[in-house]
Design a protein around this motif. Structure first.
Motif, short mmCIF file in Angstrom:
data_model
loop_
_atom_site.label_atom_id
_atom_site.label_comp_id
_atom_site.label_asym_id
_atom_site.label_seq_id
_atom_site.Cartn_x
_atom_site.Cartn_y
_atom_site.Cartn_z
N SER A 95 18.80 -26.42 -13.74
CA SER A 95 19.94 -25.53 -13.52
C SER A 95 19.55 -24.29 -12.74
O SER A 95 20.39 -23.63 -12.14
N ASP A 96 18.23 -23.98 -12.73
CA ASP A 96 17.73 -22.84 -11.98
C ASP A 96 17.39 -23.19 -10.53
O ASP A 96 16.90 -22.36 -9.77
N GLY A 97 17.65 -24.43 -10.13
CA GLY A 97 17.38 -24.85 -8.77
C GLY A 97 15.92 -25.13 -8.49
O GLY A 97 15.53 -25.28 -7.33
N LEU A 98 15.10 -25.23 -9.53
CA LEU A 98 13.66 -25.44 -9.36
C LEU A 98 13.27 -26.87 -9.75
O LEU A 98 13.96 -27.54 -10.51
N VAL A 99 12.13 -27.29 -9.22
CA VAL A 99 11.62 -28.65 -9.45
C VAL A 99 10.61 -28.61 -10.59
O VAL A 99 9.67 -27.81 -10.56
N PRO A 100 10.77 -29.47 -11.61
CA PRO A 100 9.79 -29.47 -12.70
C PRO A 100 8.42 -29.89 -12.20
O PRO A 100 8.29 -30.73 -11.32
N LYS A 101 7.40 -29.31 -12.78
CA LYS A 101 6.03 -29.60 -12.37
C LYS A 101 5.46 -30.73 -13.20
O LYS A 101 5.47 -30.70 -14.43
N GLY A 151 0.50 -35.30 -14.53
CA GLY A 151 -0.08 -36.63 -14.68
C GLY A 151 0.91 -37.70 -15.06
O GLY A 151 0.56 -38.87 -15.15
N ALA A 152 2.18 -37.34 -15.26
CA ALA A 152 3.25 -38.29 -15.58
C ALA A 152 4.57 -37.67 -15.15
O ALA A 152 4.68 -36.44 -15.05
N PRO A 153 5.59 -38.47 -14.86
CA PRO A 153 6.87 -37.92 -14.45
C PRO A 153 7.48 -37.01 -15.51
O PRO A 153 7.33 -37.25 -16.71
N VAL A 154 8.15 -35.96 -15.05
CA VAL A 154 8.87 -35.05 -15.93
C VAL A 154 10.35 -35.15 -15.57
O VAL A 154 10.73 -34.88 -14.43
N TRP A 155 11.18 -35.57 -16.52
CA TRP A 155 12.59 -35.78 -16.23
C TRP A 155 13.38 -34.50 -16.44
O TRP A 155 13.30 -33.87 -17.50
N ILE A 156 14.19 -34.14 -15.46
CA ILE A 156 15.05 -32.97 -15.56
C ILE A 156 16.52 -33.39 -15.62
O ILE A 156 17.40 -32.59 -15.91
N THR A 157 16.78 -34.70 -15.34
CA THR A 157 18.14 -35.23 -15.40
C THR A 157 18.19 -36.38 -16.40
O THR A 157 17.17 -36.90 -16.83
N GLY A 158 19.41 -36.78 -16.74
CA GLY A 158 19.62 -37.84 -17.73
C GLY A 158 19.51 -39.23 -17.14
O GLY A 158 19.33 -39.42 -15.93
#
Length: 377
Positions: free
Chosen positions: A161-167, A170-177
């Motif tokens: 929601s802040d317009g930033l990309v999760p870091k 070593g594995a994917p990080v989900w920011i969406t459903g």
């Protein structure tokens, strides 16, 4: 009452979209044969690998009933014979159709109006430019490959929601459903290749395949930008041997890991470097086009996204925004700049917005990419 030309062309475009990601090096085309009564006699879309073409399939389904009917096709029938059949324009002429409705002329110099000319010579009435803009979106990769010698580039970003990309760590990080992620996998299925930088492999260790049920066979070629060929051979990307992996590295450099990576199934693709010693992205894309690719989905990190944007090599951008912030360690989408670098540049226009639960997808398209072919004739 029979449906309008626009309604039938819209059906042909739906068929063309079915083939996206499977027909390279040929464009994905849709075709419908319609009787004067409005009855649909035959349908077709370009087969996997590019042959047979949509028109040939639709005409075969219609058979002798094609005489006096109308053909709706999303791209001008080709005027050049291939190794697996005659030119589509000749097949259409032989079918003794009354009309042909064509969304766009084919810019391929082997056709480029030649198909229309053959239809007119055969006494077939031709209408052009029906739903041309929509057809351009479907055929964008083909037009870019012919006109600019590179595939169309679709940038995919997932931000909080802040317009930033999760870091990644070593594995994917989900920011969406899950629904938004499923739509992103459909994007993969509709592109010829998915491209990332080596940093994404290190950060997320992704497989980069299409994981929609029943669509694993639609996984695109995986392309990794790796100037020095330092991708770890144990990376998950090499686990699925059925989906090609192309590692793009710098030409004229020693790469000690070549044998180990080739043993894992990687194909090594060498390209020139630019004045800064980095992979020359236009040369990368031209090399991919030379290999037949027409649509490339970019899921790389901020550095790859910024480099492509700086070089004016992004044609479309699909942005998924989740309901929660990405966090204090999150990254800006373009290294030092936020989404406004793209969305507020004035060079892109929003063409679609859609909700997936609490997530929001917005689709942007570069302005005027197909403008020479949008005017009906």
């Amino acid at each position: 009452m029979s449906a309008s030309d626009e309604d039938h062309m819209a059906q042909a475009l739906l068929l063309a979209r079915r083939g996206l990601g499977t027909t390279w090096p040929n464009p994905s085309v849709g075709a419908i044969v319609v009787a004067p009564s409005g009855e649909v006699l035959g349908r077709g879309w370009t087969a996997p690998g590019g042959r047979p073409h949509a028109e040939a399939i639709a005409l075969e389904h219609a058979g002798a009933a094609s005489a006096g009917a109308t053909l709706y096709v999303t791209l001008e029938p080709c005027a050049h014979a291939g190794g697996r059949g005659p030119a589509c324009a000749d097949a259409v002429a032989k079918a003794r159709l009354a009309r042909a409705v064509i969304a766009l002329r084919d810019p391929d110099p082997r056709t480029d109006g030649g198909g229309v000319a053959r239809l007119l010579e055969a006494g077939i009435e031709v209408r052009e430019g029906v739903l041309a803009e929509e057809a351009c979106a479907v055929s964008l990769g083909h037009f870019m490959r012919v006109s600019e010698g590179r595939p169309a580039v679709v940038l995919k970003l997932a931000v909080g929601s802040d317009g930033l990309v999760p870091k990644g760590n070593g594995a994917p990080v989900w920011i969406t459903g899950p629904d938004a992620r499923a739509h992103a996998h459909l994007l993969r299925a509709r592109c010829d290749a998915i491209m990332v930088g080596r940093g994404t492999i290190l950060a997320d260790n992704p497989s980069l395949t299409c994981r929609l049920p029943g669509m694993a066979c639609r996984s695109p070629v995986r392309v990794v930008l790796d100037r020095r060929l330092r991708t770890p051979p144990e990376s998950q990307i090499f686990d699925d041997l059925m989906v090609p992996v192309w590692l793009v590295c710098a030409a004229d450099e020693e790469h000690p890991n070549t044998d180990a990576l080739q043993d894992r199934g990687a194909e090594i693709v060498a390209v020139p470097v630019d004045e800064h010693g980095l992979l020359a992205l236009r040369d990368v894309l031209e090399t991919l086009a030379h290999r037949g690719l027409t649509r490339v989905l970019v899921e790389g990190g901020p550095s790859v996204a910024r480099a492509l944007l700086d070089a004016d090599l992004i044609d479309e951008a699909v942005i998924y925004r989740g309901p929660e912030p990405a966090g204090a360690e999150a990254l800006k989408p373009f290294v030092t700049e936020g989404l406004d670098r793209l969305t507020g540049s004035g060079h892109f226009t929003q063409v679609q917005s859609r909700a997936f639960g609490q997530d929001r997808m917005t689709w942007f398209r570069r302005k005027a990419r197909c403008s020479p072919v949008l005017s009906p004739t």
